[in-house]
Scaffold this active site. Structure first.
Site, PDB file in Angstrom:
ATOM      1  CD  GLN A 295      23.802   1.512 -52.595  1.00  0.00           C
ATOM      2  OE1 GLN A 295      24.854   1.141 -53.098  1.00  0.00           O
ATOM      3  NE2 GLN A 295      23.523   2.768 -52.384  1.00  0.00           N
ATOM      4  CG  ASP A 330      24.790   4.780 -44.739  1.00  0.00           C
ATOM      5  OD1 ASP A 330      25.908   4.312 -45.081  1.00  0.00           O
ATOM      6  OD2 ASP A 330      24.296   5.796 -45.260  1.00  0.00           O
ATOM      7  CG  ASP A 366      23.725   4.451 -57.056  1.00  0.00           C
ATOM      8  OD1 ASP A 366      23.837   5.686 -57.149  1.00  0.00           O
ATOM      9  OD2 ASP A 366      24.314   3.757 -56.199  1.00  0.00           O
ATOM     10  CG  ASN A 367      28.100   3.405 -57.700  1.00  0.00           C
ATOM     11  OD1 ASN A 367      28.802   4.112 -58.419  1.00  0.00           O
ATOM     12  ND2 ASN A 367      27.911   3.641 -56.421  1.00  0.00           N
ATOM     13  CD  GLU A 395      26.307   7.257 -60.137  1.00  0.00           C
ATOM     14  OE1 GLU A 395      26.719   8.171 -59.435  1.00  0.00           O
ATOM     15  OE2 GLU A 395      26.239   6.081 -59.722  1.00  0.00           O
ATOM     16  CE1 TYR A 507      25.547  11.105 -46.637  1.00  0.00           C
ATOM     17  CE2 TYR A 507      26.567  13.084 -47.540  1.00  0.00           C
ATOM     18  CZ  TYR A 507      26.511  11.706 -47.444  1.00  0.00           C
ATOM     19  OH  TYR A 507      27.387  10.928 -48.138  1.00  0.00           O
TER      20      TYR A 507
END
Lengths: 634, 634
Positions: A295, A330, A366-367, A395, A507
């Site tokens: 992403q 984001d 990721d995902n 994941e 964060y």
């Protein structure tokens, strides 16, 4: 192992168990074996076979055996069976003698079948057997039976392989390196390493942490994304929609003016620093795993270079990632079904190629469930050809069907539901599914926490819950992991009822002292080193649950294939109260004879107990220890 | 239904349920359907599809639906799925509105997707939708949303089929005539019909019994072998090795000077008598089933004509059937692996052809598990081509693996372990296996007794046990059967601990009066007629077990696919004591709303009960009735 189009999984050097139903009409004495062929060789070349490849019959026509996965890459096994005709005759004659029926009329058949069988004996044996027949055939019944039924002859013939009359189609197996099966993982944010809480840590500081991680017995250090983080839409502390100028943003918002997925955030350091990190890890027998998150932040170079790779509305505006009411300004998702999908898929694959060239061979993906399965299939097929050493951890915290599908198309490992299984019954049922139903193709990696998951159990149960979950993860699954802060007992939650960490490291910078809670540090180290010493803990398919009388006490054993190494765990699932119970063992699972004495040594405390028979007493106080980790001594 | 190389089973007119896991990356609105193609047509011809073929999503990505098996013979089904893109958009916008996120930016996408979807609407609808867009697009948000989200539009589009993007491979289904699934069987020895106990009965006398059997509601009358019985080695009463001159011997010792498997024992009558029997049965809606037992007496013509078809010792002597210490000198087994196997297999097949030509279309196959599976496969493949109406019942009381294998290669029905499942837990577990795990390919036929099996339960439990087992068999399975004498409560055993009848009809004539125990006769008749009236009882795959508080009371319901017909059984498994219990129903299984009143009518006694909600009281006295057979009234 299962038969099918998509490969089952094994690792190099693994002794792989196979099971099949084998039967025939009537009551013949059958024999069967498993044959194994490494590599992509032709259909009839290179089938290996050894006496140890014989299958043994069990309950209800199930036969089992094993082969050695002796080469990296794709291989195949197949099962072959035939009738041991002399053995059938022998069984029949022994039965006649037993029930008092004259075996005399069967003797000539016995000689015929023996001569046929001895053609496969080596050296001068066929001649010797032929001579014996000529000598004995004229003699009395007893002399002939003594020869034909001699146990040594039976054993000699049982070692000789027959000509298979049936064979299963070759079943594919993907053989990976051992780390795909066994490893202790530690997840960290490089930017927190050496940070003062206000500015970014570095890869160099991350490198300095490695000796401590190696000393704790970890095998893999998994880095959250190290790429430049986008500025547009950057999230502030606790996922607030507005970030201050010093806030680092989520590292999964990948890409900035400095580059995208193949760049390193300059604040973390240079490519040379990364190489130094990988090298230092290797010297400590640690391995660096990277995040592979497909992403982009709005500032990723691809947004300008390939605007058509992103999901857009009909009016041309970009469609940010969202899950109403949540919206992630984001992050722009990639559109894997866009018109230019071939180029996009290629670019995604090239990210892996780039990092593999920098020395990375493990990726935490990721995902993966939000991308098309055919994309993963194409990625994994290429990796298998070009880089069979690469390990991919999925994941995919998603629905069971999709988790299984991703494992079937070839992910080496998968995150699991272990995180949310806490009761005795649900843990037992889940582990039986993991070891059995999906065991041939889905390798679990049991994380006790992740940056997104601080379970209610850890929040509420405090230090005893941390210790208990750690013991379960490290002994139930051959791969397990912790995300940093676990050893510091971090458990402050963003808001009641959520699983989000307060002041989440996603964060903001989260510097921590090197040493965590001493008891937990000691437990982690002991578990990791024990896992290295005990083959029983280096696999996940052979787990057996024993009965205890108490609903909070769970008991299970793990053994290697030959039951040479035997580990028995009794754990207290209640972090608040001591409990005691009788533990009722299935001794045959442990390879212990009924009613015999045996020694169990608690590897967590060194205490030894002399146990007798199947029924033994256990008391566990969660303030003192999460459970017993017994080595059942030979 | 299952996907695979070997066909699943259905019958003509059956609505066949299919289930599959269907899922995609992300959260799209998916749609799916099942398509069905009868016959052996080309790969893309003739796929039927109807709105009722839509699959509905359920738990954990499982979708289910059904197709109608509308032609005899081989057919195929396949599943197709696609994304309903307008539906995905609609879900997303509804979610935004629900959580208070402005849907305005999504409106243009909605119009785009709607226009694409309407291309599949019929008549002038695409034009109407196009006009609506032109009119509304300039107007306010509410007007556009009102049109785009209108329920009627959603429903209209949901009825339109999309273009599948994935399809499963065609899965074969073998469609047989309905009798393969549903029927009440009665087994008798023709030679006992009209016998005086000393000499043989006849086919003519058998014919005279048919009206009584038809009146009791039976559908199939199964005849034990009617061929000449061998003289050599003939067994006497109670299986004694010596027969008197008037003893008829076992009818499974097939073959004498008068002929073999295509001959009729002259004492029973002529071929004309057989034809008359078949015709008479047909007029009564009864069907004659024959025994197909592939073995020979020493006097069978084949023994002289084809000595090489029989198992022999090396010295050339014949090897009689034996299971040491038992030896059956009246039977020679055939050697299906002999050198001349092709001729033997052909001769065996021709026996079927012969009797099919005489009007027989159901065969009960004796001990198929002692013959090679490839033989059955070849027989069944030929029958499917030449005589798709023929039904084969496998008498394979053997290990589970072989029973399943025979069902998979195509036997229409199978005897089962029901005979020996008597406790509540074991009945429940077994029925769930029969309905589920093997349900796609193994059709059960629940016999309450056979000439070889007089269960301990019937021996000890007396009349209440006979009634209870009858109720279970007739309501649990769509096919069930009794062997004659059952209705006379015959239960004298040869010796304690055995399951052999005293004075077994296998070795002597057993004339009986026509009327049996009046209570049992009445129960048989009621059950058989009820089975004909209730579709729920004409299938075996939809059975659901409800909870009762008592271990001797079992409760289950059966429903047809649309839950239009709902049968609820509560039975007492204890033949000795009355028991009472609350019965806790899963009302959704019965299609009854929670907390509503409903009427259950006991079809065994006519009594009606007004029940309320899930929890109701039941008391069952085995002296009065074996249980309740409730029709849950609409």
């Amino acid at each position: 192992m299962r038969c099918g189009e998509l490969p089952s999984k094994a690792v190099l050097g693994e002794r792989v168990e196979v099971r099949a139903r084998i039967f025939a009409d009537g009551r013949p004495r059958l024999r069967a074996r498993v044959r194994w062929r490494a590599g992509r060789a032709g259909p009839e070349r290179g089938w290996s076979s050894s006496p140890s490849a014989a299958l043994e019959p069990g309950h209800e026509d199930w036969w089992s055996g094993a082969f050695d996965a002796d080469r990296l890459g794709l291989g195949h096994f197949r099962l072959e069976a035939w009738e041991d005709r002399f053995g059938t005759w022998r069984d029949d004659v022994l039965r006649r003698i037993e029930v008092g029926v004259d075996p005399a009329p069967e003797i000539p058949s016995g000689w015929e079948l023996l001569l046929a069988a001895t053609a496969r004996l080596s050296g001068s044996r066929p001649n010797e057997v032929g001579r014996a027949r000529l000598e004995l055939e004229g003699l009395d019944l007893e002399s002939q039976l003594a020869y034909l039924l001699a146990p040594e002859l039976g054993e000699e013939l049982a070692r000789v392989e027959g000509q298979p009359v049936v064979a299963s189609p070759p079943a594919p197996v993907w053989v990976e390196r051992p780390r795909a099966l066994f490893g202790s993982w530690y997840e960290l944010f490089p930017r927190s390493q050496g940070s003062d809480g206000r500015s970014s840590g570095t890869l160099a500081a991350t490198r300095e942490r490695l000796p401590a991680l190696a000393d704790m017995g970890f095998d893999v250090v998994y880095l959250t994304p190290i790429h430049p983080v986008g500025r547009t839409g950057r999230r502030g502390p606790n996922n607030s929609p507005v970030a201050g100028s010093a806030d680092p943003g989520s590292p999964w918002a990948i890409g900035g003016p400095e580059g995208g997925h193949t760049a390193i955030d300059p604040q973390l350091g240079s490519l040379a620093d990364f190489h130094a990190l990988v090298r230092a890890a290797r010297e400590l027998d640690l391995e660096v795993a990277m995040d592979y998150a497909l992403q982009c932040s709005p500032d990723h170079p691809w947004v300008q270079q390939h605007p058509d790779w992103f999901a857009r509305r009909p009016d041309g505006t970009m469609r940010p990632a969202e899950n109403p009411p949540k919206r992630y300004d984001d992050i722009y998702p990639l559109d894997f079904g866009c018109a230019d999908w071939r180029a996009l898929w290629e670019a995604c694959y090239q990210i892996l190629e780039y990092w593999i060239a920098q020395g990375v061979a493990i990726f935490r993906v990721d995902n993966p469930h939000t991308k098309p399965v055919p994309f993963w299939r194409s990625v994994i097929e290429r990796l298998r050809q070009e880089h069979p050493e690469v390990i991919l951890l999925a994941e995919a915290f998603t629905r069971p069907a999709m988790m299984r599908e991703l494992a079937q198309v070839g992910f080496s490992q998968s995150y699991t539901y272990f995180t949310w299984r806490s009761g005795k019954d649900e843990l037992t049922a889940y582990l039986q599914e993991v070891a059995g139903e999906t065991g041939a193709y889905l390798r679990p990696n049991f994380f006790v926490n992740t940056p997104d998951i601080l379970t209610a159990e850890l929040q509420e149960g405090g230090p005893p819950a941390f210790r208990s979950r750690l013991l379960l993860a490290a002994t139930m699954s051959s791969s397990y992991g912790i995300y940093s802060g676990f050893e510091h007992l971090e458990r402050e939650v963003l808001q009641p009822g959520s699983e989000d960490y307060l002041d989440s490291e996603k964060y903001q910078f989260r510097p921590r002292p090197e040493a965590g809670d001493p008891t937990l540090m000691e437990l982690i180290r002991t578990l990791n080193l024990t896992r290295r010493q005990h083959p029983a803990l280096q696999q996940f398919r052979r787990i057996f649950f024993h009965w205890t009388d108490h609903p909070s006490l769970i008991c299970y054993s793990k053994t290697d294939l030959d039951r040479q190494d035997r580990i028995l765990v009794v754990a207290n699932l209640d972090p608040f109260q001591p409990h005691e119970s009788m533990v009722h063992l299935d001794l045959s699972e442990l390879g212990v004879r009924d009613d015999s004495d045996f020694l169990v040594q608690d590897l967590l405390g060194g205490t030894e107990f002399h146990w007798h028979g199947a029924h033994n007493f256990v008391r566990l106080d969660p303030q003192r220890a999460p459970g017993h980790l017994f080595w059942v001594r030979p």
